[in-house]
Design a protein around this motif. Structure first.
Motif, short mmCIF file in Angstrom:
data_model
loop_
_atom_site.label_atom_id
_atom_site.label_comp_id
_atom_site.label_asym_id
_atom_site.label_seq_id
_atom_site.Cartn_x
_atom_site.Cartn_y
_atom_site.Cartn_z
N GLU A 78 4.99 1.89 -4.96
CA GLU A 78 4.41 3.11 -4.43
C GLU A 78 5.02 4.32 -5.13
O GLU A 78 6.21 4.34 -5.41
CB GLU A 78 4.65 3.21 -2.92
CG GLU A 78 3.96 4.39 -2.29
CD GLU A 78 4.04 4.38 -0.77
OE1 GLU A 78 3.92 5.48 -0.19
OE2 GLU A 78 4.21 3.31 -0.17
N TRP A 88 -0.13 10.33 -2.88
CA TRP A 88 0.58 9.07 -3.13
C TRP A 88 -0.40 7.98 -3.58
O TRP A 88 -1.61 8.11 -3.39
CB TRP A 88 1.33 8.61 -1.87
CG TRP A 88 0.44 8.41 -0.67
CD1 TRP A 88 0.12 9.35 0.27
CD2 TRP A 88 -0.25 7.22 -0.29
NE1 TRP A 88 -0.75 8.81 1.20
CE2 TRP A 88 -0.98 7.50 0.89
CE3 TRP A 88 -0.34 5.94 -0.83
CZ2 TRP A 88 -1.78 6.55 1.53
CZ3 TRP A 88 -1.13 4.99 -0.19
CH2 TRP A 88 -1.83 5.30 0.98
N ARG A 90 -0.40 3.44 -4.02
CA ARG A 90 0.34 2.20 -3.75
C ARG A 90 -0.41 0.99 -4.29
O ARG A 90 -1.61 0.86 -4.09
CB ARG A 90 0.54 2.02 -2.25
CG ARG A 90 1.26 0.75 -1.88
CD ARG A 90 1.34 0.51 -0.37
NE ARG A 90 1.72 1.68 0.38
CZ ARG A 90 0.94 2.28 1.28
NH1 ARG A 90 -0.26 1.82 1.57
NH2 ARG A 90 1.37 3.35 1.92
#
Length: 148
Positions: A78, A88, A90
């Motif tokens: 991540e 973000w 992941r």
């Protein structure tokens, strides 16, 4: 609705063991070797780098990626992103039959002025652009894994 906010999900089935897929995905500095839209990765330190991407549309996006989680036992990678996109991403890598399922999730807000300006009318095009990038990434990684 915030038209500059995106959540993307992709699932890649790959003909290689999870450990091999994980090893390839954790080497972000090698992405340009097999993922055509990842144009450049510049390492800043062991956990941070600057990434420049460009898919079909005629604009580059540049962001700093900082490692948040690297867990080979769980198959999770991540990063936090800042720059033209903020948010973000992941990877979760698991066994799937004789190969691997790599599940990608990304949640970002777009900061790049051009993309913000065209947020509403361009949204379907931007999403399609991302799908094309992910499709090419899956093909590139599959070919890379066959070659190693």
């Amino acid at each position: 609705m915030d038209w500059t906010h995106y959540r993307f999900r992709s699932r890649w089935t790959l003909p290689a063991p999870p450990a091999s897929v994980y090893a390839a995905l954790e080497r972000a500095d090698h992405y340009p070797r097999w993922w055509p839209q990842v144009r450049e990765v510049t390492r800043l330190d062991d956990a941070t780098g600057v990434i420049r991407i460009r898919s079909l549309l005629p604009y580059d996006m540049t962001f700093t990626a900082r490692e948040v989680r690297r867990d080979p036992a769980a198959g999770v990678l991540e990063i936090a992103m800042s720059g033209d996109i903020e948010g973000w991403a992941r990877w979760t890598v698991t066994a799937h039959g004789d190969g691997t399922l790599a599940h990608y999730t990304q949640e970002v807000a777009v900061n790049k002025p051009l993309l913000r300006r065209f947020a509403v009318p361009g949204r379907p095009v931007f999403r399609a652009n991302h799908r094309l990038m992910m499709r090419a990434g899956r093909r590139g990684l599959a070919a890379h894994l066959r070659a190693v």
